[in-house]
Motif scaffolding. Structure first.
Motif, mmCIF file in Angstrom:
data_model
loop_
_atom_site.group_PDB
_atom_site.id
_atom_site.type_symbol
_atom_site.label_atom_id
_atom_site.label_comp_id
_atom_site.label_asym_id
_atom_site.label_seq_id
_atom_site.Cartn_x
_atom_site.Cartn_y
_atom_site.Cartn_z
ATOM 1 N N TRP A 48 -31.540 -15.549 -60.295
ATOM 2 C CA TRP A 48 -31.985 -15.032 -59.002
ATOM 3 C C TRP A 48 -32.138 -13.522 -58.974
ATOM 4 C CZ3 TRP A 48 -27.899 -11.954 -57.798
ATOM 5 C CH2 TRP A 48 -26.648 -12.330 -58.308
ATOM 6 N N LEU A 49 -31.751 -12.841 -60.039
ATOM 7 C CA LEU A 49 -31.709 -11.381 -60.004
ATOM 8 C C LEU A 49 -33.070 -10.757 -59.765
ATOM 9 C CD1 LEU A 49 -30.052 -8.821 -60.356
ATOM 10 C CD2 LEU A 49 -30.414 -8.975 -62.819
ATOM 11 N N GLY A 50 -34.108 -11.351 -60.371
ATOM 12 C CA GLY A 50 -35.427 -10.748 -60.251
ATOM 13 C C GLY A 50 -35.969 -10.738 -58.838
ATOM 14 N N SER A 51 -35.364 -11.489 -57.935
ATOM 15 C CA SER A 51 -35.863 -11.530 -56.560
ATOM 16 C C SER A 51 -35.131 -10.575 -55.634
ATOM 17 C CB SER A 51 -35.729 -12.956 -56.000
ATOM 18 O OG SER A 51 -36.510 -13.838 -56.744
ATOM 19 N N LEU A 52 -34.204 -9.802 -56.172
ATOM 20 C CA LEU A 52 -33.399 -8.943 -55.315
ATOM 21 C C LEU A 52 -33.987 -7.539 -55.216
ATOM 22 C CD1 LEU A 52 -29.865 -9.953 -56.634
ATOM 23 C CD2 LEU A 52 -31.185 -10.941 -54.785
ATOM 24 N N SER A 53 -33.754 -6.880 -54.109
ATOM 25 C CA SER A 53 -34.166 -5.484 -53.941
ATOM 26 C C SER A 53 -33.012 -4.697 -53.375
ATOM 27 C CB SER A 53 -35.401 -5.398 -53.037
ATOM 28 O OG SER A 53 -35.050 -5.813 -51.746
ATOM 29 N N ASN A 111 -27.888 -2.945 -58.776
ATOM 30 C CA ASN A 111 -26.919 -2.398 -57.824
ATOM 31 C C ASN A 111 -26.804 -3.287 -56.587
ATOM 32 O OD1 ASN A 111 -25.804 -0.090 -59.024
ATOM 33 N ND2 ASN A 111 -27.669 1.086 -58.636
ATOM 34 N N ARG A 112 -27.934 -3.749 -56.107
ATOM 35 C CA ARG A 112 -27.886 -4.632 -54.938
ATOM 36 C C ARG A 112 -27.126 -5.917 -55.272
ATOM 37 N NH1 ARG A 112 -31.455 -9.216 -52.570
ATOM 38 N NH2 ARG A 112 -31.257 -8.930 -50.330
ATOM 39 N N ALA A 113 -27.393 -6.463 -56.459
ATOM 40 C CA ALA A 113 -26.708 -7.685 -56.869
ATOM 41 C C ALA A 113 -25.207 -7.463 -56.981
ATOM 42 C CB ALA A 113 -27.274 -8.179 -58.198
ATOM 43 N N LEU A 114 -24.808 -6.341 -57.560
ATOM 44 C CA LEU A 114 -23.382 -6.044 -57.692
ATOM 45 C C LEU A 114 -22.726 -5.853 -56.334
ATOM 46 C CD1 LEU A 114 -23.547 -3.537 -60.701
ATOM 47 C CD2 LEU A 114 -22.634 -5.868 -60.751
ATOM 48 N N ASP A 115 -23.394 -5.142 -55.444
ATOM 49 C CA ASP A 115 -22.823 -4.900 -54.116
ATOM 50 C C ASP A 115 -22.714 -6.191 -53.310
ATOM 51 O OD1 ASP A 115 -22.571 -2.210 -54.634
ATOM 52 O OD2 ASP A 115 -24.491 -1.666 -53.697
ATOM 53 N N SER A 116 -23.782 -7.003 -53.340
ATOM 54 C CA SER A 116 -23.753 -8.238 -52.564
ATOM 55 C C SER A 116 -22.766 -9.233 -53.158
ATOM 56 C CB SER A 116 -25.149 -8.860 -52.495
ATOM 57 O OG SER A 116 -25.671 -9.091 -53.795
ATOM 58 N N GLU A 117 -22.618 -9.214 -54.483
ATOM 59 C CA GLU A 117 -21.621 -10.078 -55.115
ATOM 60 C C GLU A 117 -20.227 -9.764 -54.604
ATOM 61 O OE1 GLU A 117 -19.369 -9.965 -59.241
ATOM 62 O OE2 GLU A 117 -21.510 -10.365 -59.525
#
Length: 515
Positions: free
Chosen positions: A25-30, A276-282
């Motif tokens: 799912w990472l490629g869909s994050l902003s 960064n967005r993925a890490l923060d939302s995780e």
């Protein structure tokens, strides 16, 4: 901007790519965005789309049982009858795909708009729980809905210049058209565009549009980007206790790559922001998402593959089978439970789940029966979760609806049926004016030897010509969600979330199924 060559790009993103490869799912994050307003949750609303991939056979989902329509339905699905009318030899090893009338689940209807006077309807025999929801006015049927540019009749189709949706009957194109009003390649879905207008009500925009095991265009807005979750939850990429993938070095490399300034390199910088967005939302999800093995959505001490709440009975052999759709909706319920928690603060959200297997050109009766049983079980499971949510019953705040790229033809083409156009769909929830069929249900009539029907709503082969547009469905749901009229219609033709709604009479735009 300073150009970089391929080797430099790979060197600078190698640490991030190792993480990205493990997270589909990472490629869909902003980039993570936080709104100033905090949600109180008192006016919370959510839409949950259940997408039936492959093209659901609406003819065996909601069945007209008034005498004329029933006779046409049963004859059209029987290849021996169709062959007799056409004056040809019946095909070998092909049997009727009509459901037995005695097996159907009869439903009444209030006929609130007077469009279905004298009609009688029934549901597929595996939709017993949905029948109960319908009887309790917690579910409604929207009849014969599909993509349209403007109201369209069979006579209009004789005009080759008449505006029609592009690339009808194509899986990919009609999936995209249903979700974005554009054929394959459409960038912005109507769900995401609703959230473009509503995400200011959320403390954290990241969790405005959530896909479970799907990266559908329906979730994509112009500013709002979807947050993707696997059906079992989120995938850990930031590491635990200073480690990632069991390694201190990988953990340090990930954090270093994510914190390095790549502003001079557009591609690398954008990739960095996604990480960064993925890490923060995780981090937010790890702190707030409740465990799957908790009531009301789970059984304490059980895993997903052993939890009886997630199992349905397959009608073909009577065995108890794991239901992936129920697990997806379980995760939706868990996210709903966390909506008011710190870091999420949601007031408006959309969710998408999906179930495949509906492209049934053969073995329709058995395959479709199993899928209907799964849908029925999953919908009922989800509604029961909403009833018992921590903090109170959420059924009036969450509206669930089905969608599919198209319906299917009525005529049997070899123990299955071909691609269609219009179809019938369910809308479920406490805010739904249930117990009724919305829109004029197609009147089935006789057909000639060429397979042409004498019905205004049935095209050759029994393909449904839609009378309700997807625009009208979206308009009705959007009004309930609180999207402004000006945003739905737009300032000029084609500029709103519902680009074709201006082609329909104002009195017909709201279908009327929402309270």
């Amino acid at each position: 901007m300073k150009p970089i060559n391929r080797r430099q790009f790979l060197q600078r993103t190698s640490s991030l790519a190792a993480v990205g490869a493990s997270t589909s799912w990472l490629g869909s994050l902003s980039a993570l965005q936080n709104a100033a307003a905090q949600s109180s949750g008192s006016d919370y609303k959510a839409l949950v789309c259940i997408f039936l991939s492959g093209g659901n056979d609406a003819h065996n989902t909601v069945i007209p049982v008034d005498d004329t329509s029933w006779r046409c339905y049963s004859a059209s699905r029987d290849p021996s009858v169709m062959a007799q009318v056409a004056g040809i030899t019946p095909p070998d090893n092909v049997t009727s795909i009509a459901l037995a009338k005695s097996s159907l689940l009869n439903i009444g209807h209030r006929n609130a708009k007077g469009l279905n006077t004298g009609r009688s309807f029934a549901l597929h025999p595996q939709l017993k729980r949905i029948q109960t929801l319908y009887t309790r006015s917690q579910a409604a049927i929207v009849a014969n809905v599909g993509p349209l540019i403007q109201p369209t009749t069979k006579v209009d189709l004789l005009d080759l210049s008449y505006p029609l949706p592009a690339k009808l009957f194509s899986h990919n194109d009609q999936t995209s058209t249903w979700q974005s009003f554009d054929p394959e390649g459409g960038m912005n879905g109507w769900g995401g565009m609703m959230m473009d207008r509503l995400s200011s009500l959320n403390a954290n925009k990241t969790f405005s549009a959530i896909g479970i095991d799907t990266s559908s265009v329906w979730l994509n807005g112009q500013t709002v980007m979807p947050y993707m979750l696997g059906s079992s939850g989120f995938q850990i990429m930031g590491g635990n206790n200073g480690q990632a993938f069991g390694s201190d070095a990988v953990f340090k490399a990930v954090r270093s790559a994510a914190s390095t300034n790549y502003t001079s390199d557009l591609i690398t910088g954008d990739y960095q922001r996604m990480v960064n967005r993925a890490l923060d939302s995780e981090s937010v999800i790890k702190q707030n998402l409740p465990d799957a093995a908790l009531a009301p959505w789970g059984t304490p001490g059980r895993t997903a593959k052993t939890d009886p709440l997630l199992f349905y009975t397959d009608p073909n052999d009577g065995t108890s089978q794991f239901n992936p759709l129920a697990q997806q909706l379980q995760l939706v319920a868990r996210m709903l439970s966390a909506r008011n928690n710190s870091g999420i603060g949601a007031n408006r959200q959309i969710f998408m789940v999906s179930m495949g297997g509906f492209d049934q050109h053969s073995n329709l009766l058995s395959q479709h029966g199993s899928l209907m049983a799964r849908l029925d079980h999953a919908v009922d499971f989800f509604q029961k979760c909403l009833t018992q949510m921590p903090g109170g019953d959420m059924r009036s705040q969450v509206t669930t609806f089905t969608a599919s790229e198209f319906g299917r033809a009525l005529v049997n083409n070899g123990n299955g049926c071909d691609h269609g156009w219009g179809g019938h769909h369910f809308v479920i929830g406490g805010a739904v004016k249930g117990g009724d069929v919305y829109g004029r249900f197609p009147q089935f009539m006789a057909f000639d030897s060429e397979g042409e029907y004498f019905s205004d709503q049935l095209l050759k082969g029994g393909v449904l010509l839609p009378e309700i547009s997807v625009d009208q469905l979206v308009y009705t749901l959007g009004k309930w969600m609180g999207v402004a009229e000006s945003d739905l219609i737009g300032t000029s033709p084609g500029t709103g979330i519902t680009p074709h709604i201006g082609n329909f009479e104002a009195a017909d735009r709201d279908i009327g199924f929402m309270a």
